[in-house]
Design a protein around this motif. Structure first.
Motif, PDB file in Angstrom:
ATOM      1  N   LEU A  54      10.679 -13.916   5.597  1.00 55.56           N
ATOM      2  CA  LEU A  54      10.055 -13.583   4.318  1.00 55.56           C
ATOM      3  C   LEU A  54       8.821 -12.733   4.586  1.00 55.56           C
ATOM      4  CD1 LEU A  54      10.181 -17.103   2.601  1.00 55.56           C
ATOM      5  CD2 LEU A  54      11.933 -15.312   2.608  1.00 55.56           C
ATOM      6  N   GLY A  55       8.876 -11.483   4.186  1.00 55.54           N
ATOM      7  CA  GLY A  55       7.754 -10.580   4.357  1.00 55.54           C
ATOM      8  C   GLY A  55       7.630  -9.713   3.133  1.00 55.54           C
ATOM      9  N   THR A  56       7.541  -8.390   3.345  1.00 53.95           N
ATOM     10  CA  THR A  56       7.575  -7.456   2.221  1.00 53.95           C
ATOM     11  C   THR A  56       8.865  -7.634   1.439  1.00 53.95           C
ATOM     12  OG1 THR A  56       6.242  -5.897   3.476  1.00 53.95           O
ATOM     13  CG2 THR A  56       7.441  -5.030   1.576  1.00 53.95           C
ATOM     14  N   GLY A  57       9.952  -7.850   2.168  1.00 53.47           N
ATOM     15  CA  GLY A  57      11.251  -8.187   1.584  1.00 53.47           C
ATOM     16  C   GLY A  57      11.797  -9.408   2.309  1.00 53.47           C
ATOM     17  N   ILE A  58      13.109  -9.445   2.488  1.00 59.50           N
ATOM     18  CA  ILE A  58      13.753 -10.508   3.260  1.00 59.50           C
ATOM     19  C   ILE A  58      14.590  -9.874   4.348  1.00 59.50           C
ATOM     20  CG2 ILE A  58      15.506 -12.324   3.250  1.00 59.50           C
ATOM     21  CD1 ILE A  58      14.633 -13.137   0.503  1.00 59.50           C
ATOM     22  N   GLY A  59      14.306 -10.254   5.573  1.00 60.37           N
ATOM     23  CA  GLY A  59      15.184  -9.919   6.688  1.00 60.37           C
ATOM     24  C   GLY A  59      15.968 -11.156   7.071  1.00 60.37           C
ATOM     25  N   GLY A  81       6.775 -11.795   0.000  1.00 59.34           N
ATOM     26  CA  GLY A  81       5.374 -11.559  -0.312  1.00 59.34           C
ATOM     27  C   GLY A  81       5.212 -10.659  -1.518  1.00 59.34           C
ATOM     28  N   THR A  82       6.025  -9.616  -1.581  1.00 59.40           N
ATOM     29  CA  THR A  82       5.997  -8.710  -2.728  1.00 59.40           C
ATOM     30  C   THR A  82       6.366  -9.441  -4.008  1.00 59.40           C
ATOM     31  OG1 THR A  82       6.655  -6.904  -1.259  1.00 59.40           O
ATOM     32  CG2 THR A  82       6.898  -6.531  -3.623  1.00 59.40           C
ATOM     33  N   ALA A  83       7.384 -10.286  -3.919  1.00 56.42           N
ATOM     34  CA  ALA A  83       7.836 -11.031  -5.096  1.00 56.42           C
ATOM     35  C   ALA A  83       6.778 -12.014  -5.575  1.00 56.42           C
ATOM     36  CB  ALA A  83       9.129 -11.771  -4.771  1.00 56.42           C
ATOM     37  N   LEU A  84       6.079 -12.645  -4.647  1.00 52.24           N
ATOM     38  CA  LEU A  84       5.045 -13.607  -5.027  1.00 52.24           C
ATOM     39  C   LEU A  84       3.953 -12.922  -5.849  1.00 52.24           C
ATOM     40  CD1 LEU A  84       3.927 -16.467  -4.839  1.00 52.24           C
ATOM     41  CD2 LEU A  84       2.913 -15.855  -2.632  1.00 52.24           C
ATOM     42  N   ALA A  85       3.548 -11.729  -5.426  1.00 53.32           N
ATOM     43  CA  ALA A  85       2.541 -10.980  -6.182  1.00 53.32           C
ATOM     44  C   ALA A  85       3.075 -10.569  -7.553  1.00 53.32           C
ATOM     45  CB  ALA A  85       2.116  -9.747  -5.387  1.00 53.32           C
ATOM     46  N   ALA A  86       4.359 -10.134  -7.603  1.00 50.02           N
ATOM     47  CA  ALA A  86       4.950  -9.722  -8.877  1.00 50.02           C
ATOM     48  C   ALA A  86       5.052 -10.892  -9.844  1.00 50.02           C
ATOM     49  CB  ALA A  86       6.331  -9.116  -8.636  1.00 50.02           C
TER      50      ALA A  86
END
Length: 300
Positions: free
Chosen positions: A126-131, A177-182
């Motif tokens: 889990l980072g900017t997206g999902i790997g 992380g991006t989703a959490l902010a959104a």
């Protein structure tokens, strides 16, 4: 046997000299915003000046061909159907092998971390997206063309949030992380990063806590779907967002267990936090480079 692992991300190049036990002996850093080939050669040269190494492994944020020689597509790098391994091997003067960054991280966790001993092990980063990466009996599952498994782009929400991949409702648009902010913004929070939302949740902010709970729900939903497909023995949660796993992982696992098909009548995967942290990509790449040389071209 000492090798160099290089984690090539969208903005940075991080390299490390790694021994047989997965210990990082030295590191060097560069920027992938410069000429990325030059930067890789520079950091490798810096490390070779002080350490005897036999091969180099690159963990790449992009699609890597099944022959481990070519980057098919890297969205944040200039490589398109690019013979990166052969080109760099000629410049560096050492064998070079490529691997998708999530696969490399999974190898590090299998050899030296949370996936040790797992017959079927899954990494979800889990980072900017999902790997994501899937290991079966210690071998990386790559799919027919080397790009599996792109779990972050499973569509969980029909007509949901837009994703840079071109679809809508992808898992990573709700769990990253991006989703959490959104999600925090959708709930009325000011503009912030996922890291800032997690920090606010740790401080007890009600809105941030609600956003983290929402991410936990989507993580559980996705894990239940993936478990029905792969039936893993162990799932390791890695990536930058795993640093805040104490805020959400228990709730995500509870939801995963409740939603998986046949719950209560089948074994449940053990879900744990990654042990190798942000060094996993370069450690795994270095281990794969050692295997490439020692195994006459076999990787993972």
């Amino acid at each position: 046997m000492t090798t160099i692992g290089v984690d090539v991300g969208g903005t940075s190049v991080r390299a490390g000299v790694v021994d047989d036990a997965g210990v990082v002996l030295a590191t060097a850093h560069g920027s992938s915003r410069e000429d990325v080939d030059d930067e890789i050669c520079r950091v490798v040269g810096e490390l070779r000046a002080e350490h005897a190494v036999i091969a180099v492994g690159l963990a790449v944020a992009g699609f890597v061909a099944s022959d481990r020689r070519t980057v098919l597509f890297a969205p944040h790098l200039p490589w398109r159907a690019s013979a990166v391994a052969d080109r760099l091997a000629q410049r560096i003067g050492l064998p070079v092998v490529l691997e998708h960054d999530a696969n490399a991280a999974a190898v590090a966790e299998y050899r030296f971390g949370g996936l040790r001993g797992a017959r079927v092990g899954l990494l979800v980063a889990l980072g900017t997206g999902i790997g994501a990466a899937l290991l079966i009996d210690g071998s990386v599952y790559r799919g027919a063309f080397g790009v599996a498994p792109e779990l972050g782009h499973l569509r969980l929400v029909p007509d949901g949030r837009e994703c840079p991949c071109g679809k809508r409702g992808c898992w990573e648009r709700y769990c990253s992380g991006t989703a959490l902010a959104a999600t925090a913004r959708d709930m009325g929070a000011a503009e912030s990063t996922g890291r800032e939302v997690a920090q606010a949740a740790r401080a007890g902010d009600p809105l941030a806590l609600a956003a983290v709970d929402e991410m936990a729900r989507w993580l559980g939903d996705g894990l239940a779907l993936v478990a029905d497909v792969y039936d893993p023995e162990v799932v390791v949660i890695g990536g930058g967002v795993s640093g805040s796993a104490d805020l959400y992982l228990d709730k995500a696992v509870d939801r995963y267990r409740a939603l998986m098909t046949g719950t209560g009548h089948r074994p449940v995967a053990r879900v744990v936090r990654a042990q190798r942290g942000d060094e996993a990509g370069m450690v795994g790449a270095a281990a794969l480079a050692a295997g490439w040389v020692g195994g006459a071209g076999r990787v993972g």
